[in-house]
Design a protein around this motif. Structure first.
Motif, PDB file in Angstrom:
ATOM      1  N   ARG A   1       1.866   2.136   0.541  1.00  0.00           N
ATOM      2  CA  ARG A   1       0.752   1.559  -0.097  1.00  0.00           C
ATOM      3  C   ARG A   1       1.442   1.317  -1.414  1.00  0.00           C
ATOM      4  O   ARG A   1       1.983   1.907  -2.140  1.00  0.00           O
ATOM      5  CB  ARG A   1      -0.539   2.510  -0.132  1.00  0.00           C
ATOM      6  CG  ARG A   1      -0.984   2.561   1.203  1.00  0.00           C
ATOM      7  CD  ARG A   1      -2.262   3.364   1.245  1.00  0.00           C
ATOM      8  NE  ARG A   1      -2.852   3.636   2.604  1.00  0.00           N
ATOM      9  CZ  ARG A   1      -3.477   4.384   2.965  1.00  0.00           C
ATOM     10  NH1 ARG A   1      -3.358   5.387   2.256  1.00  0.00           N
ATOM     11  NH2 ARG A   1      -3.675   4.650   4.245  1.00  0.00           N
TER      12      ARG A   1
ATOM     13  N   ASP B   1      -2.785  -2.117   0.546  1.00  0.00           N
ATOM     14  CA  ASP B   1      -2.683  -1.208   1.893  1.00  0.00           C
ATOM     15  C   ASP B   1      -1.382  -2.044   2.560  1.00  0.00           C
ATOM     16  O   ASP B   1      -1.333  -3.170   2.482  1.00  0.00           O
ATOM     17  CB  ASP B   1      -3.680  -1.346   2.693  1.00  0.00           C
ATOM     18  CG  ASP B   1      -4.825  -0.278   2.625  1.00  0.00           C
ATOM     19  OD1 ASP B   1      -4.364   0.746   2.199  1.00  0.00           O
ATOM     20  OD2 ASP B   1      -6.139  -0.503   2.985  1.00  0.00           O
ATOM     21  N   ALA B   2      -0.635  -1.009   3.042  1.00  0.00           N
ATOM     22  CA  ALA B   2       0.506  -1.384   3.970  1.00  0.00           C
ATOM     23  C   ALA B   2       1.230  -2.604   3.412  1.00  0.00           C
ATOM     24  O   ALA B   2       1.392  -3.717   4.051  1.00  0.00           O
ATOM     25  CB  ALA B   2      -0.083  -2.238   5.291  1.00  0.00           C
TER      26      ALA B   2
END
Length: 101
Positions: free
Chosen positions: A2, A95-96
């Motif tokens: 992240r 995120d991700a």
């Protein structure tokens, strides 16, 4: 991984070499936790809206890094036990995120 951003308010009495050592320590923590430092922006000395530990000025630094979520707890733990850091805030930017080599 992240993407996180941590904004630090450092003591104005902290010498430049002490600031760099402190930021080096935090960079080491991020890398030890399988993260990667993306940017470290030095915003410099700024006036504060209200006194913080009896100081009306502070040195701001913005750290941007890719790391697993668990790494933030370790970074913040190291910030809390470090002398010379008045305040900090950490924000998850994304995120991700795929790491670009």
């Amino acid at each position: 991984m992240r993407k996180f951003e941590t904004l630090l308010l450092l003591s104005p009495e902290l010498a430049a070499d002490a600031r760099e050592a402190l930021l080096g320590t935090l960079t080491g923590v991020v890398e030890r936790e399988q993260g990667k430092m993306v940017a470290a922006d030095h915003w410099g000395m700024r006036d504060l809206a209200y006194p913080v530990q009896k100081h009306m000025r502070g040195y701001y630094v913005r750290l941007e890094y890719l790391a697993p979520g668990e790494a933030v707890a370790e970074v913040e733990r190291n910030i809390r036990i470090s002398d010379g850091i008045f305040k900090f805030v950490t924000v998850k930017l994304a995120d991700a995120v795929e790491e670009v080599a």
